[in-house]
Design a protein around this motif. Structure first.
Motif, PDB file in Angstrom:
ATOM      1  N   GLU A 107      46.745  28.981  41.108  1.00  0.00           N
ATOM      2  CA  GLU A 107      45.423  29.036  41.281  1.00  0.00           C
ATOM      3  C   GLU A 107      45.246  27.061  41.526  1.00  0.00           C
ATOM      4  OE1 GLU A 107      43.765  29.584  37.565  1.00  0.00           O
ATOM      5  OE2 GLU A 107      44.239  31.676  37.392  1.00  0.00           O
ATOM      6  N   ASP A 132      37.484  39.491  50.551  1.00  0.00           N
ATOM      7  CA  ASP A 132      37.086  40.796  49.711  1.00  0.00           C
ATOM      8  C   ASP A 132      36.469  41.684  50.795  1.00  0.00           C
ATOM      9  OD1 ASP A 132      36.545  42.698  47.815  1.00  0.00           O
ATOM     10  OD2 ASP A 132      34.858  41.416  46.853  1.00  0.00           O
ATOM     11  N   PHE A 138      38.420  40.179  45.013  1.00  0.00           N
ATOM     12  CA  PHE A 138      39.810  39.697  45.349  1.00  0.00           C
ATOM     13  C   PHE A 138      40.145  40.105  46.747  1.00  0.00           C
ATOM     14  CE2 PHE A 138      40.539  40.271  40.721  1.00  0.00           C
ATOM     15  CZ  PHE A 138      41.069  39.110  40.340  1.00  0.00           C
ATOM     16  N   ASP A 149      42.915  35.720  45.186  1.00  0.00           N
ATOM     17  CA  ASP A 149      41.638  35.029  45.054  1.00  0.00           C
ATOM     18  C   ASP A 149      41.368  33.971  45.995  1.00  0.00           C
ATOM     19  OD1 ASP A 149      39.796  33.131  44.036  1.00  0.00           O
ATOM     20  OD2 ASP A 149      39.673  34.598  42.418  1.00  0.00           O
ATOM     21  N   GLY A 222      37.837  28.014  46.570  1.00  0.00           N
ATOM     22  CA  GLY A 222      37.498  29.527  46.998  1.00  0.00           C
ATOM     23  C   GLY A 222      36.121  29.682  47.862  1.00  0.00           C
TER      24      GLY A 222
END
Length: 266
Positions: A107, A132, A138, A149, A222
């Protein structure tokens, strides 16, 4: 065996209209590159469109409904991803994928402690990321096994290519230029129709490269235009896209302050 991609040991420098990260170092030989024993497509890994992450892995990771920790880590991923094309145009091949453990997969917060990581880099602004496509929050990767992710990172991170300035335009004109006809009233990847009369100026929404925005604390790990509900992907092969909410030319590696996760509209 898939050759390790550039991305580790890189340094900041300035290039073209955005701050860009360019790889300057290679990656040590990775023993986990898979051949025929790669991510199998037999059984498991089925995720219902629109499902929300509810299952918990041993490490506390929220998993898509019905997906085991083993499937999450190693695949198979759902059908829409198995041979999908990444943000940078790389087609995914389940027989040529690295195991997460062999590419320092982690992460974003953990990656900050890794000397190979550079601030702002995450899967959402990586050339190999597949955003996604089924609403489970995801994505996948054209180089690494399992569910991914956008806020993750690994040592084979690769920068997205900077599109060339379209013929007839200058770099300074890109933020306000009228986009080609196929984008002007197009629908975004989240289903939002673009209205040329109701667009924000790029400056007003702080449009910049995703890597820069995250490194500076403006964006969250992200987030990139590539996985934003408002983004209209490249339609004519010039490498540029557009936005249902922002004027001018927009690249897949960009970010702005009205970013909305594509999952919200799937």
């Amino acid at each position: 065996m898939e050759e390790p991609k550039s991305g580790a040991g890189a340094a900041y420098h300035y290039w073209s209209r955005r701050h860009y990260l360019v790889a300057t170092g290679g990656i040590a030989a990775l023993s986990g590159c898979l051949g025929g024993d790669g991510e199998s497509t037999d059984g498991g890994g089925t995720t219902t469109a629109g499902a929300t992450p509810t299952t918990m892995a041993d490490d506390g990771e929220e998993l898509p409904d019905g997906v085991s920790a083993e499937e999450f880590e190693n695949g198979p991923v759902p059908e829409p991803y198995r041979t999908a094309v990444s943000l940078g145009g790389e087609q995914r091949n389940a027989d040529e994928l690295f195991a997460k453990g062999d590419v320092q997969f982690s992460e974003y917060d953990e990656a900050l402690e890794n000397d190979a990581h550079q601030p702002g880099r995450c899967c959402a602004n990586c050339d190999d990321f597949v955003p996604d496509r089924n609403g489970d929050a995801f994505g996948a990767c054209s180089a690494v096994q399992g569910y991914i992710d956008g806020a993750d990172w690994c040592s084979v991170w690769e920068e997205l290519p900077e599109p060339s300035v379209p013929e007839g335009l200058t770099e300074s004109e890109l933020p306000t230029a009228q986009v080609p006809a196929e984008y002007r009233t197009a629908s975004s990847q989240g289903g939002e129709e673009r209205d040329p009369d109701e667009l924000n100026a790029q400056e007003a929404v702080q449009l910049m490269e995703s890597v820069e925005a995250i490194a500076d604390g403006l964006g969250q790990p992200g987030q990139s235009c590539g996985n934003c509900a408002e983004f209209v992907p490249d339609k004519n092969g010039d490498g540029w896209g557009a936005c249902a909410k922002v004027e001018g030319y927009v690249a897949v590696e960009d970010w702005c302050s009205i970013w909305e996760h594509v999952t919200e509209e799937l």
